[in-house]
Every structure is written in structure tokens, then in C-alpha cells.
Design an enzyme around this catalytic site. Structure first.
Site, PDB file in Angstrom:
ATOM      1  N   HIS A 118       0.868  -1.189   0.000  1.00 55.60           N
ATOM      2  CA  HIS A 118       0.000   0.000   0.000  1.00 55.60           C
ATOM      3  C   HIS A 118       0.897   1.229   0.000  1.00 55.60           C
ATOM      4  O   HIS A 118       1.621   1.466   0.961  1.00 55.60           O
ATOM      5  CB  HIS A 118      -0.916  -0.010   1.227  1.00 55.60           C
ATOM      6  CG  HIS A 118      -1.878  -1.158   1.220  1.00 55.60           C
ATOM      7  ND1 HIS A 118      -3.135  -1.068   0.658  1.00 55.60           N
ATOM      8  CD2 HIS A 118      -1.747  -2.439   1.659  1.00 55.60           C
ATOM      9  CE1 HIS A 118      -3.752  -2.252   0.772  1.00 55.60           C
ATOM     10  NE2 HIS A 118      -2.927  -3.102   1.371  1.00 55.60           N
ATOM     11  N   ARG A 176      -0.342   4.323  -0.644  1.00 58.81           N
ATOM     12  CA  ARG A 176      -1.180   5.419  -0.117  1.00 58.81           C
ATOM     13  C   ARG A 176      -1.324   6.608  -1.055  1.00 58.81           C
ATOM     14  O   ARG A 176      -1.705   7.698  -0.610  1.00 58.81           O
ATOM     15  CB  ARG A 176      -0.632   5.919   1.231  1.00 58.81           C
ATOM     16  CG  ARG A 176      -0.459   4.835   2.304  1.00 58.81           C
ATOM     17  CD  ARG A 176      -1.742   4.104   2.612  1.00 58.81           C
ATOM     18  NE  ARG A 176      -1.621   3.260   3.806  1.00 58.81           N
ATOM     19  CZ  ARG A 176      -2.438   2.235   4.040  1.00 58.81           C
ATOM     20  NH1 ARG A 176      -3.405   1.924   3.186  1.00 58.81           N
ATOM     21  NH2 ARG A 176      -2.290   1.530   5.144  1.00 58.81           N
ATOM     22  N   ASN A 196      -6.721   0.675  -3.089  1.00 59.12           N
ATOM     23  CA  ASN A 196      -7.674   1.238  -2.105  1.00 59.12           C
ATOM     24  C   ASN A 196      -7.169   2.559  -1.550  1.00 59.12           C
ATOM     25  O   ASN A 196      -7.020   2.748  -0.352  1.00 59.12           O
ATOM     26  CB  ASN A 196      -7.947   0.241  -0.965  1.00 59.12           C
ATOM     27  CG  ASN A 196      -6.705  -0.066  -0.135  1.00 59.12           C
ATOM     28  OD1 ASN A 196      -5.582   0.039  -0.623  1.00 59.12           O
ATOM     29  ND2 ASN A 196      -6.907  -0.459   1.108  1.00 59.12           N
ATOM     30  N   ASP A 255      -8.791  -4.839  -2.682  1.00 59.64           N
ATOM     31  CA  ASP A 255      -8.143  -5.137  -1.395  1.00 59.64           C
ATOM     32  C   ASP A 255      -8.411  -4.039  -0.372  1.00 59.64           C
ATOM     33  O   ASP A 255      -8.399  -2.860  -0.682  1.00 59.64           O
ATOM     34  CB  ASP A 255      -6.626  -5.291  -1.547  1.00 59.64           C
ATOM     35  CG  ASP A 255      -5.974  -5.573  -0.192  1.00 59.64           C
ATOM     36  OD1 ASP A 255      -6.498  -6.419   0.549  1.00 59.64           O
ATOM     37  OD2 ASP A 255      -4.968  -4.930   0.133  1.00 59.64           O
ATOM     38  N   HIS A 264      -9.021 -10.088  -1.482  1.00 61.88           N
ATOM     39  CA  HIS A 264      -8.986 -10.002  -0.014  1.00 61.88           C
ATOM     40  C   HIS A 264     -10.194 -10.810   0.454  1.00 61.88           C
ATOM     41  O   HIS A 264     -11.329 -10.392   0.274  1.00 61.88           O
ATOM     42  CB  HIS A 264      -9.080  -8.525   0.388  1.00 61.88           C
ATOM     43  CG  HIS A 264      -9.325  -8.262   1.840  1.00 61.88           C
ATOM     44  ND1 HIS A 264      -8.495  -7.475   2.594  1.00 61.88           N
ATOM     45  CD2 HIS A 264     -10.315  -8.651   2.674  1.00 61.88           C
ATOM     46  CE1 HIS A 264      -8.958  -7.395   3.836  1.00 61.88           C
ATOM     47  NE2 HIS A 264     -10.074  -8.096   3.915  1.00 61.88           N
ATOM     48  N   HIS A 294      -2.926 -12.460   1.275  1.00 62.49           N
ATOM     49  CA  HIS A 294      -2.677 -12.650   2.715  1.00 62.49           C
ATOM     50  C   HIS A 294      -3.434 -13.797   3.396  1.00 62.49           C
ATOM     51  O   HIS A 294      -4.253 -13.587   4.272  1.00 62.49           O
ATOM     52  CB  HIS A 294      -2.896 -11.352   3.485  1.00 62.49           C
ATOM     53  CG  HIS A 294      -4.126 -10.560   3.151  1.00 62.49           C
ATOM     54  ND1 HIS A 294      -5.383 -11.100   3.104  1.00 62.49           N
ATOM     55  CD2 HIS A 294      -4.275  -9.250   2.861  1.00 62.49           C
ATOM     56  CE1 HIS A 294      -6.235 -10.154   2.801  1.00 62.49           C
ATOM     57  NE2 HIS A 294      -5.601  -9.036   2.644  1.00 62.49           N
ATOM     58  N   ASN A 347      -5.473  -7.054   9.504  1.00 68.90           N
ATOM     59  CA  ASN A 347      -6.556  -7.852   8.949  1.00 68.90           C
ATOM     60  C   ASN A 347      -6.078  -8.497   7.663  1.00 68.90           C
ATOM     61  O   ASN A 347      -5.719  -7.780   6.743  1.00 68.90           O
ATOM     62  CB  ASN A 347      -7.773  -6.955   8.667  1.00 68.90           C
ATOM     63  CG  ASN A 347      -8.975  -7.784   8.282  1.00 68.90           C
ATOM     64  OD1 ASN A 347      -9.019  -8.981   8.533  1.00 68.90           O
ATOM     65  ND2 ASN A 347      -9.947  -7.156   7.641  1.00 68.90           N
ATOM     66  N   ASP A 352       2.154  -7.051   2.394  1.00 67.21           N
ATOM     67  CA  ASP A 352       0.969  -6.245   2.709  1.00 67.21           C
ATOM     68  C   ASP A 352       1.398  -4.988   3.483  1.00 67.21           C
ATOM     69  O   ASP A 352       0.728  -4.574   4.436  1.00 67.21           O
ATOM     70  CB  ASP A 352      -0.064  -7.069   3.503  1.00 67.21           C
ATOM     71  CG  ASP A 352      -1.448  -6.408   3.514  1.00 67.21           C
ATOM     72  OD1 ASP A 352      -1.617  -5.353   2.879  1.00 67.21           O
ATOM     73  OD2 ASP A 352      -2.350  -6.962   4.173  1.00 67.21           O
ATOM     74  N   HIS A 362       0.856   3.449   8.401  1.00 64.31           N
ATOM     75  CA  HIS A 362      -0.132   4.260   9.122  1.00 64.31           C
ATOM     76  C   HIS A 362       0.595   5.292   9.949  1.00 64.31           C
ATOM     77  O   HIS A 362       1.678   5.042  10.464  1.00 64.31           O
ATOM     78  CB  HIS A 362      -0.980   3.392  10.056  1.00 64.31           C
ATOM     79  CG  HIS A 362      -2.010   2.585   9.333  1.00 64.31           C
ATOM     80  ND1 HIS A 362      -3.066   3.162   8.670  1.00 64.31           N
ATOM     81  CD2 HIS A 362      -2.146   1.242   9.162  1.00 64.31           C
ATOM     82  CE1 HIS A 362      -3.801   2.202   8.125  1.00 64.31           C
ATOM     83  NE2 HIS A 362      -3.264   1.028   8.403  1.00 64.31           N
TER      84      HIS A 362
HETATM   85 ZN   LIG Z   1      -6.378  -7.119   2.458  1.00 63.11          ZN
HETATM   86 ZN   LIG Z   2      -3.523  -5.089   1.713  1.00 60.62          ZN
END
Ligand SMILES: [Zn+2]
Ligand SMILES: [Zn+2]
Length: 444
Positions: free
Chosen positions: A78, A80, A110, A168, A195, A248, A290, A317, A321
Site C-alpha cells: 500500500h 497510499r 484502495n 483489497d 482479499h 494474505h 486484517n 501487505d 499508518h
Molecule cells: Zn487485504
Molecule cells: Zn492489503
């Protein structure tokens, strides 16, 4: 097609290097031996006898006692961008990848807003050409705005360069929607990455459902939330002859579901993450992600899945954050951890050194994320584009002590002392990373 070509990196000057006397381990090509690795113009020119290669104007790196692996490829990160650049961006995320020995990554869609139009994909690819240290591929969402209802313009997104599709962050709840996506995939290609989670079973869960969640009085996410969805989606992919990649994996039941689907001839691949493979979940409250860290039996099933080939690749993954989103009560904390800079070192420390997994298998799985998305696996065979992770297997270092290349600090192994370190990464023919304290030989 090479990674640089496939992912449309701006042609840069290829590196001229000699890695003198490195132990070269390329699991897919099936060799492990000591060589002078000669890189000319960004390609592996020769694996010469140790001490025999003349520098000939190339930079010579003294690599005796060091290991040269095909650089790693992470199919699930990710970055971002767009929308949450305070957590990460293409520059910092790809620098973190390079520091972890990766030559390429695939960024999830995402973002804010999600990557749902061909203009979104084109803008990201241009940004990657401008600022990425390693090859970066992009997925687009399966459904518009990840609402789970209407499909995106999959064919247009593929033409714009999307490597595949994923919502995802959220599961595809509707079997009908996934079925239609698989039908479009037949026309336009592009692996669909899933996912897998049944939101009705996951409910408000914040950790693995088991004795610990019961004792803490926290809502749990049961393993069957993941495994029943995998079984459903594998059946749909088999029925439509589609190509899916399960993201994942966390539970023993999920490994069994993928194994059964592969046995039935479904075109399915899957990944598992270092934190799910390595962390003995004695204190799951330290880690919120998750899917959650599950039980010891699940961890062992993932290890077995890597060994027997059910699990194709290791993906981090990587989920940056900001600190303020993690330093709150457990129930409210954001899901996810960063992992690009530590994946190899953590697996080496937790699984290779104790003799649980072979070094060769770990290196193979760290490079296994390209093929599920139609890309060439990084290789050290002469003639290949140079994608090299140069590692010192005996170096000890404390994670975070010298900071991170990532903009975020939510590493799942922050503060741990790990054994094994990436000293230098060559990605798509160019030197993408050097550890500051790694002294190099002199150019001749
Ligand atoms: Zn995921
Ligand atoms: Zn992910």
C-alpha cells in the site's frame, strides 16, 4: 519482457558493476556457487570464476562472504497514493522496497479516491516513472469506488496499464459481481487479487477468534470468514476458467482451501505475509492487522503451505499508518503494519536460522510474486536484467534504530534485533539502494 519494460520504467543508465566473490543463490535457476557477478549496462553479463573478472571501468564491490540473490518482488503493498501521502508515497514506499532488497512491487488500489479510472492508472504510472526507486506496478479496483456493485471499465484500465484488479481492503461480497468480473477478465486479462473475508462472519471482530479473544472479551474474526470465501471464489474461478490470486492467507483452513482448488485444476495462486508466518501469537494485542494473527496451528499450516508449494509467494501487505492512528485503544487502532524493509531479515532470523525453512525456499518465495501477475521472475542468469539483492547473512541490526525509509513507523518488528541485512539492491538494472555504512570497493 523484463520488469523495467513491463512496468514502463524510464530508461536509465544501466549499472556497470562487479560483485567480487559473492555467493550467488538463484533458486529458480537452481544454482548456488561463488562468482564474480558482472553487470554491464544494467544486465547480468557473466557469472565469472571468483577473482577472475576485470573491473574494466565498472565499480568493483568486494562481496566475499556476502550473498547475491535475485532481488525480491512484492505483489502486495500500500503506497497510499493518491490521498494519504502523509503515510507514504511512491518515492518513500519504493525506497523502503529497495532497502528491503526488492526490485519491484505492486501497489494496491484502495487509495483516496480508489484507483478506478484509466486516468488514475496513467497518473500513477507517470508518477512512478518520475520518482520510484524500483519497478512499481498498479492494480485498479474491480468495482467502482470499491462499492462492490458496478464493475470498473476493466478493458480500458488494462489498456492504461493496470496489471490486474483488486478491491483489497474490502472483500468482494457479491458472488455475482466476482463472476461478472471473471467473465470480463476473459476478454481483457489481468489477474484478480482477492482479499477474502465474509463481512457477516467477521462482524466487528478486531482479532483472531479463539481462546485469547474470549479471555480478553474482544470480538473475534473466525478463520472460516476467510476460508469459506476462498472456497466460494475458487469455485467461481474454476467455473469461469478465470485467474485469481488470493491475498494474505492467514488460516490453516485457507491453506487447505487453496490446496484443494489447485488440486482441482483451478487457476489460483496465493500469498502469505512474514508476520503471519513468523510471529508466535502469544500477544496478539501487540499486532493489529486484517487478517489477524491466528493460532500456532495456523502459523504451522502456512509454513507447510510454503514448503509444499500451495503458497506461491511471500507478500508483505506493507500498510503504512501514521503514529496517531496506532497509539489509541486496541479496538480503535488502524489495521496493518509496514514490512518491506524487514521481510528478508525477519524471515531469515525467525525461520531460516532456527532451521524451519531453507534459505533457498525463502528466497524463492520472496521472488515469487511477479509471475501471478504475468511478470518475469527476477533471475541472476546471464542475459537477465540485473535485479540483485546483496545481503550479509551475519549482520545484526536493530529495526528502526537508524530510522526508516518508509514515511511511517508502524513496523511489526520495530525494536527487534534481526540477523541478516540487505546491503545493496540493484533494481531494473540500476543501483536502487546502498546501506550507508556499507563500504564499497574503489572504482578501477
Ligand atoms: Zn487485504
Ligand atoms: Zn492489503
Amino acid at each position: 519482457m523484463s520488469l523495467a519494460e513491463a512496468l514502463d520504467m524510464r530508461p536509465g543508465e544501466g549499472a556497470d558493476l562487479v560483485l567480487g566473490g559473492a555467493t550467488v543463490l538463484d533458486p529458480a535457476a537452481g544454482f548456488e556457487s561463488v562468482h564474480d557477478v558482472v553487470v554491464r549496462g544494467g544486465r547480468i553479463a557473466e557469472l565469472a570464476a571468483p577473482g577472475s573478472a576485470a573491473a574494466d571501468g565498472a565499480e568493483r564491490v568486494e562481496a566475499e562472504g556476502l550473498h547475491a540473490f535475485p532481488a525480491f518482488f512484492d505483489p502486495h503493498v500500500h503506497l497510499r497514493v493518491p490521498g494519504q501521502e502523509h503515510k507514504e508515497d511512491i518515492e518513500t514506499g519504493s525506497r523502503a522496497a529497495a532497502a528491503g532488497g526488492y526490485c519491484g512491487v505492486i501497489a494496491m488500489a484502495n487509495t483516496e479516491p480508489p484507483v478506478s479510472t484509466s486516468a488514475d492508472v496513467e497518473a500513477l504510472r507517470e508518477a512512478a516513472r518520475e520518482g520510484a526507486s524500483v519497478a512499481v506496478g498498479f492494480l485498479a479496483t474491480v468495482t467502482r469506488q470499491m462499492a462492490g456493485e458496478e464493475l470498473t471499465e476493466m478493458a480500458e484500465l488494462r489498456e492504461a496499464g493496470a496489471l490486474g484488479f483488486s478491491d483489497d481492503g474490502l472483500p468482494l461480497v457479491s458472488a455475482r459481481v466476482l463472476r461478472r468480473a471473471l467473465q470480463y477478465q476473459r476478454l481483457c486479462g489481468g489477474t484478480i487479487a482477492l482479499h477474502e473475508e465474509d463481512p457477516e462472519l467477521s462482524g466487528d471482530g478486531v482479532m483472531h477468534e479463539g481462546p485469547v479473544s474470549a479471555a480478553l472479551g474482544l470480538a473475534g474474526i473466525p478463520s472460516v470468514s476467510e476460508s469459506t470465501t476462498i472456497a466460494r471464489d475458487a469455485a467461481l474461478a474454476g467455473y469461469e476458467d478465470g485467474r485469481i490470486h488470493v491475498q494474505h492467507l492467514s488460516a490453516a483452513e485457507s491453506v487447505a482451501a487453496v490446496r484443494a482448488a489447485k488440486g482441482a485444476g483451478v487457476r489460483i495462486s496465493c500469498e502469505a505475509s512474514p508476520h503471519h508466518e513468523a510471529v508466535r501469537s502469544l500477544d496478539p494485542r501487540r499486532f493489529k492487522m486484517n487478517p489477524p494473527l491466528r493460532a500456532e496451528a495456523d502459523r504451522e499450516a502456512l509454513i507447510e503451505g510454503l514448503r509444499d508449494g500451495t503458497i506461491d509467494c511471500i507478500a508483505t501487505d506493507h500498510a503504512p499508518h501514521a503514529t496517531e492512528e496506532k497509539e489509541v485503544p486496541f479496538e480503535q487502532a488502524a489495521m496493518g503494519v509496514t514490512g518491506l524493509e524487514t521481510a528478508f531479515a525477519a524471515l531469515h532470523t525467525d525461520l531460516v536460522l532456527p532451521g524451519v525453512l531453507d534459505l533457498c525456499l525463502v528466497v524463492e518465495k520472496l521472488g515469487g510474486g511477479a509471475e501471478p501477475f504475468g511478470l518475469e521472475r527476477p533471475s541472476l542468469a546471464p542475459g537477465s536484467e540485473a535485479n540483485i539483492a546483496l545481503c550479509d547473512l551475519s549482520a545484526e541490526w536493530t529495526v528502526g534504530e537508524e530510522g526508516y525509509e518508509s514515511r511511517s513507523q508502524n513496523s511489526w518488528c520495530a525494536g527487534r534485533t534481526l540477523t541478516g541485512r540487505v546491503l545493496m539492491t540493484v533494481a531494473a538494472g540500476r543501483v536502487a539502494y546502498r546501506l550507508r555504512s556499507f563500504s564499497l570497493g574503489v572504482a578501477q
